[in-house]
Design an enzyme around this catalytic site. Sequence first.
Site, PDB file in Angstrom:
ATOM      1  N   ASP A 172      36.708 181.165 -40.292  1.00  0.00           N
ATOM      2  CA  ASP A 172      35.767 181.084 -41.410  1.00  0.00           C
ATOM      3  C   ASP A 172      34.637 180.115 -41.077  1.00  0.00           C
ATOM      4  O   ASP A 172      34.622 179.505 -40.011  1.00  0.00           O
ATOM      5  CB  ASP A 172      36.497 180.590 -42.662  1.00  0.00           C
ATOM      6  CG  ASP A 172      37.134 179.223 -42.427  1.00  0.00           C
ATOM      7  OD1 ASP A 172      36.427 178.215 -42.604  1.00  0.00           O
ATOM      8  OD2 ASP A 172      38.328 179.159 -42.061  1.00  0.00           O
ATOM      9  N   ASP A 190      33.927 177.411 -43.151  1.00  0.00           N
ATOM     10  CA  ASP A 190      34.169 176.268 -44.024  1.00  0.00           C
ATOM     11  C   ASP A 190      33.571 176.521 -45.409  1.00  0.00           C
ATOM     12  O   ASP A 190      33.906 177.508 -46.052  1.00  0.00           O
ATOM     13  CB  ASP A 190      33.640 174.977 -43.387  1.00  0.00           C
ATOM     14  CG  ASP A 190      34.246 173.720 -44.006  1.00  0.00           C
ATOM     15  OD1 ASP A 190      35.422 173.781 -44.396  1.00  0.00           O
ATOM     16  OD2 ASP A 190      33.565 172.700 -44.086  1.00  0.00           O
TER      17      ASP A 190
END
Length: 251
Positions: free
Chosen positions: A208, A210
């Site tokens: 991802d 964050d």
Amino acid sequence: MEYKADIGVFGGSGFYSFLPEIEEIDTDTPYGKPSDKISIASIGDKKVAFLPRHGKNHSYPPHTIPYRANLYAMKMLGVKCIIAPTASGSLKPHIKPGDFVICDDFVDRTWGRKDTYFEGPETKHISGAEPYDAKLRGLAIEACKELDIKAHNSGTVVVIQGPRFSTKSESRWFSKMGWDVINMTQYPECILAKELDIPYINIALITDYDAGLEGDEDIKPVTEEEVLRVFNENNSKVKKLIFHIIKKIHL
């Protein structure tokens, strides 16, 4: 405990099954019980010990993992090195979900964790200058090239307390500091291995971005579901890489 394994592997979120469970060991240490039973199996001519750091049922959030017991259990088994994959977030646009990062440094932003074996009367001050083993990192970089896996050959991981993810302001700060990867479990795991004189490597699988990246509205803040989805999609790639690294290790 008598010798049981050559190489240790810690599993992270979404990575609880690694080896055929030829033998399971329920062990205890001077620092309590580890996160779960340890599975022992053979890969080629090497014995490998696998331990899910969160427990098989993800019963330990990052700040309550019994890190000292986990590392000491590996020491008791006789492992000569540890490979530690982790689900991690990216703090840089060019480090994309699905990429691997072979970390070479960390920044600790945790608190209250039992993070040393030297609590007296024996006291030592170990160096933190090289937290990850250079030789193992080299083998991992070679293995990624040989398997055509997209990997970044270095990176600093900032370790946050968890279990919550970062705020947008925190994530922006971490990025501006020049850090590359974010994770919740690398500290104190890697430094405890160093205290026990066990060479250790982290392979961060990027799941991802964050809390999103500043200036890009298309990149949304991370969710737990997204982390597990991306990690599970790449589980076979992680396993393949770890098997390849293990074959390249000469004990």
